[in-house]
Design a protein around this motif. Structure first.
Motif, PDB file in Angstrom:
ATOM      1  N   GLY A 111      22.451   6.633  12.872  1.00  0.00           N
ATOM      2  CA  GLY A 111      22.231   6.148  14.228  1.00  0.00           C
ATOM      3  C   GLY A 111      20.855   5.526  14.370  1.00  0.00           C
ATOM      4  O   GLY A 111      20.434   4.701  13.541  1.00  0.00           O
ATOM      5  N   THR A 112      20.132   5.919  15.392  1.00  0.00           N
ATOM      6  CA  THR A 112      18.797   5.379  15.637  1.00  0.00           C
ATOM      7  C   THR A 112      17.700   6.257  15.036  1.00  0.00           C
ATOM      8  O   THR A 112      16.512   6.028  15.296  1.00  0.00           O
ATOM      9  CB  THR A 112      18.549   5.238  17.154  1.00  0.00           C
ATOM     10  N   TRP A 113      18.073   7.252  14.258  1.00  0.00           N
ATOM     11  CA  TRP A 113      17.070   8.115  13.632  1.00  0.00           C
ATOM     12  C   TRP A 113      16.338   7.380  12.519  1.00  0.00           C
ATOM     13  O   TRP A 113      16.920   6.562  11.799  1.00  0.00           O
ATOM     14  CB  TRP A 113      17.739   9.360  13.044  1.00  0.00           C
ATOM     15  N   LYS A 114      15.075   7.689  12.391  1.00  0.00           N
ATOM     16  CA  LYS A 114      14.274   7.226  11.265  1.00  0.00           C
ATOM     17  C   LYS A 114      13.537   8.431  10.698  1.00  0.00           C
ATOM     18  O   LYS A 114      12.794   9.109  11.413  1.00  0.00           O
ATOM     19  CB  LYS A 114      13.267   6.155  11.687  1.00  0.00           C
ATOM     20  N   LEU A 115      13.757   8.698   9.417  1.00  0.00           N
ATOM     21  CA  LEU A 115      13.181   9.861   8.763  1.00  0.00           C
ATOM     22  C   LEU A 115      12.163   9.422   7.719  1.00  0.00           C
ATOM     23  O   LEU A 115      12.396   8.473   6.961  1.00  0.00           O
ATOM     24  CB  LEU A 115      14.274  10.697   8.097  1.00  0.00           C
ATOM     25  N   SER A 116      11.022  10.111   7.692  1.00  0.00           N
ATOM     26  CA  SER A 116       9.971   9.801   6.722  1.00  0.00           C
ATOM     27  C   SER A 116       9.421  11.116   6.168  1.00  0.00           C
ATOM     28  O   SER A 116       9.420  12.147   6.846  1.00  0.00           O
ATOM     29  CB  SER A 116       8.829   9.005   7.364  1.00  0.00           C
ATOM     30  N   GLY A 117       8.951  11.060   4.949  1.00  0.00           N
ATOM     31  CA  GLY A 117       8.350  12.232   4.345  1.00  0.00           C
ATOM     32  C   GLY A 117       7.623  11.863   3.081  1.00  0.00           C
ATOM     33  O   GLY A 117       7.834  10.781   2.511  1.00  0.00           O
ATOM     34  N   GLY A 118       6.735  12.758   2.647  1.00  0.00           N
ATOM     35  CA  GLY A 118       6.021  12.447   1.416  1.00  0.00           C
ATOM     36  C   GLY A 118       5.050  13.542   1.028  1.00  0.00           C
ATOM     37  O   GLY A 118       4.959  14.593   1.663  1.00  0.00           O
ATOM     38  N   ILE A 119       4.323  13.255  -0.024  1.00  0.00           N
ATOM     39  CA  ILE A 119       3.281  14.146  -0.524  1.00  0.00           C
ATOM     40  C   ILE A 119       2.043  13.313  -0.832  1.00  0.00           C
ATOM     41  O   ILE A 119       2.143  12.212  -1.393  1.00  0.00           O
ATOM     42  CB  ILE A 119       3.770  14.913  -1.772  1.00  0.00           C
ATOM     43  N   ASP A 120       0.882  13.817  -0.424  1.00  0.00           N
ATOM     44  CA  ASP A 120      -0.390  13.119  -0.627  1.00  0.00           C
ATOM     45  C   ASP A 120      -1.327  14.010  -1.433  1.00  0.00           C
ATOM     46  O   ASP A 120      -1.389  15.222  -1.205  1.00  0.00           O
ATOM     47  CB  ASP A 120      -1.061  12.788   0.712  1.00  0.00           C
ATOM     48  N   TRP A 121      -2.044  13.390  -2.347  1.00  0.00           N
ATOM     49  CA  TRP A 121      -3.093  14.092  -3.097  1.00  0.00           C
ATOM     50  C   TRP A 121      -4.428  13.405  -2.813  1.00  0.00           C
ATOM     51  O   TRP A 121      -4.518  12.184  -2.825  1.00  0.00           O
ATOM     52  CB  TRP A 121      -2.830  14.046  -4.596  1.00  0.00           C
ATOM     53  N   ASP A 122      -5.448  14.213  -2.561  1.00  0.00           N
ATOM     54  CA  ASP A 122      -6.786  13.697  -2.261  1.00  0.00           C
ATOM     55  C   ASP A 122      -7.784  14.462  -3.124  1.00  0.00           C
ATOM     56  O   ASP A 122      -8.055  15.635  -2.877  1.00  0.00           O
ATOM     57  CB  ASP A 122      -7.098  13.865  -0.779  1.00  0.00           C
ATOM     58  N   ASN A 123      -8.327  13.794  -4.122  1.00  0.00           N
ATOM     59  CA  ASN A 123      -9.285  14.411  -5.032  1.00  0.00           C
ATOM     60  C   ASN A 123     -10.667  13.814  -4.785  1.00  0.00           C
ATOM     61  O   ASN A 123     -10.824  12.592  -4.784  1.00  0.00           O
ATOM     62  CB  ASN A 123      -8.866  14.192  -6.485  1.00  0.00           C
ATOM     63  N   ARG A 124     -11.685  14.681  -4.579  1.00  0.00           N
ATOM     64  CA  ARG A 124     -13.038  14.205  -4.303  1.00  0.00           C
ATOM     65  C   ARG A 124     -14.028  14.885  -5.249  1.00  0.00           C
ATOM     66  O   ARG A 124     -14.004  16.111  -5.394  1.00  0.00           O
ATOM     67  CB  ARG A 124     -13.430  14.492  -2.850  1.00  0.00           C
ATOM     68  N   GLU A 125     -14.874  14.059  -5.851  1.00  0.00           N
ATOM     69  CA  GLU A 125     -15.947  14.559  -6.715  1.00  0.00           C
ATOM     70  C   GLU A 125     -17.282  14.196  -6.088  1.00  0.00           C
ATOM     71  O   GLU A 125     -17.499  13.050  -5.693  1.00  0.00           O
ATOM     72  CB  GLU A 125     -15.833  13.960  -8.120  1.00  0.00           C
ATOM     73  N   ARG A 126     -18.174  15.183  -5.985  1.00  0.00           N
ATOM     74  CA  ARG A 126     -19.445  14.993  -5.298  1.00  0.00           C
ATOM     75  C   ARG A 126     -20.599  15.350  -6.216  1.00  0.00           C
ATOM     76  O   ARG A 126     -20.436  16.120  -7.165  1.00  0.00           O
ATOM     77  CB  ARG A 126     -19.519  15.873  -4.044  1.00  0.00           C
ATOM     78  N   THR A 127     -21.760  14.800  -5.909  1.00  0.00           N
ATOM     79  CA  THR A 127     -22.989  15.197  -6.589  1.00  0.00           C
ATOM     80  C   THR A 127     -23.897  15.909  -5.590  1.00  0.00           C
ATOM     81  O   THR A 127     -23.815  15.681  -4.388  1.00  0.00           O
ATOM     82  CB  THR A 127     -23.728  13.987  -7.174  1.00  0.00           C
ATOM     83  N   TYR A 128     -24.750  16.777  -6.090  1.00  0.00           N
ATOM     84  CA  TYR A 128     -25.742  17.476  -5.275  1.00  0.00           C
ATOM     85  C   TYR A 128     -25.100  18.298  -4.151  1.00  0.00           C
ATOM     86  O   TYR A 128     -25.618  18.360  -3.045  1.00  0.00           O
ATOM     87  CB  TYR A 128     -26.751  16.488  -4.680  1.00  0.00           C
TER      88      TYR A 128
END
Length: 235
Positions: A111-128
Motif C-alpha cells: 500500500g502506501t507504507w514505506k519501510l527503511s532500516g539499516g546498520i551504521d558503524w562509526d569509528n573514531r580515532e583521537r590524539t591527546y
C-alpha cells in the motif's frame, strides 16, 4: 565526492602581559606566532542497488580526517595580568580520524507504507585524549504511511552501543580521578523512539508535529554521568 583542505594561523602573538612592572619576570614566548597548520580530508562513496521493483539497497562509506600538524611548544601563563605561574603550559594539537560505514535499505509497500532500516558503524580515532578509539554501532528502523490523503505518519526506532578502547589518563592535562569518564568517550547504550504526523491542511498550508525520546545509559561509568533522558516536541 572528495575534498582536501588546510587551515593555517600565523598572526603575531600579543604580549603575554600589558603590566609593565610584571613584564620583566615573564618568560619569553617560544615563537613569534603559532604557525599553526591543520590538514583536512573528506571523502564519501555511495553505491545503490535496486534488485527488484520497490526495493533499494544502499552502501555508504564516509571518511573524515583532521590532522593537526601544529608544533607543541611551552608558553608562560599570566593570571589576571598580575601573577606569573611558574609552570609553563603547552598547546595540545588535537587530531581526529572518523570512518563511517552504513548499510541500509528502503522498501515501498504494501500500500502506501514505506519501510527503511539499516546498520551504521562509526569509528573514531583521537590524539591527546583519554581514549584512543571508539566504535559505535547503530541499528535503526523507520516506517511511514499515508494514513489519509492529506495525513502522513512516520515512526522510528534505534539502538546504539558505543564501545571505547581502554580508558586511560591524559597526562598532558591537569590530573583527574582515574575513574572519571567523559560523556563523549565513555561506553554508552542509547535507545531512541520517535513519531511524526504531517497534515496538508490546504494547498498552501502544511502542519507537522513530531515527538522524540532518547535514553542514554553509561553503565560502565563510576564517576561521571550515568544516565540521561531527552524528550523533544517539535511543531
Amino acid at each position: 565526492d572528495f575534498a582536501v583542505g588546510r587551515m593555517t594561523q600565523n598572526a603575531d602573538y600579543l604580549a603575554s602581559t600589558l603590566n609593565a612592572s610584571l613584564a620583566p619576570s615573564v618568560p619569553a614566548l617560544p615563537s613569534q606566532s603559532l604557525d599553526g597548520s591543520t590538514d583536512t580530508y573528506n571523502g564519501n562513496v555511495k553505491v545503490t542497488y535496486t534488485p527488484m521493483d520497490g526495493l533499494r539497497l544502499n552502501a555508504i562509506y564516509a571518511w573524515d580526517v583532521r590532522d593537526n600538524e601544529t608544533a607543541v611548544q611551552a608558553y608562560p601563563v599570566v593570571a589576571t595580568d598580575m601573577l606569573v605561574d611558574p609552570a609553563l603550559r603547552s598547546n595540545t594539537p588535537f587530531s581526529l580520524t572518523q570512518n563511517r560505514f552504513k548499510l541500509n535499505g528502503d522498501y515501498r509497500g504494501p500500500g502506501t507504507w514505506k519501510l527503511s532500516g539499516g546498520i551504521d558503524w562509526d569509528n573514531r580515532e583521537r590524539t591527546y585524549t583519554e581514549v584512543v578509539n571508539t566504535m559505535e554501532t547503530t541499528l535503526w528502523g523507520r516506517a511511514s504511511v499515508q494514513a489519509l490523503e492529506n495525513v502522513g505518519l512516520s515512526f522510528n526506532l534505534a539502538h546504539a552501543e558505543r564501545d571505547p578502547s581502554t580508558y586511560g589518563v591524559a597526562y598532558w592535562f591537569p590530573p583527574e580521578n582515574p575513574l572519571m569518564r567523559k560523556t563523549n568517550l565513555a561506553a554508552r547504550k542509547r535507545d531512541t523512539v520517535g513519531a511524526r504526523a504531517d497534515w496538508a491542511a490546504t494547498d498552501k498550508l502544511s502542519l507537522g508535529l513530531g515527538v522524540d525520546y532518547a535514553n542514554d545509559d553509561y553503565d560502565e561509568t563510576v564517576i561521571g554521568l550515568n544516565e540521561s533522558d531527552t524528550f523533544n516536541v517539535a511543531a
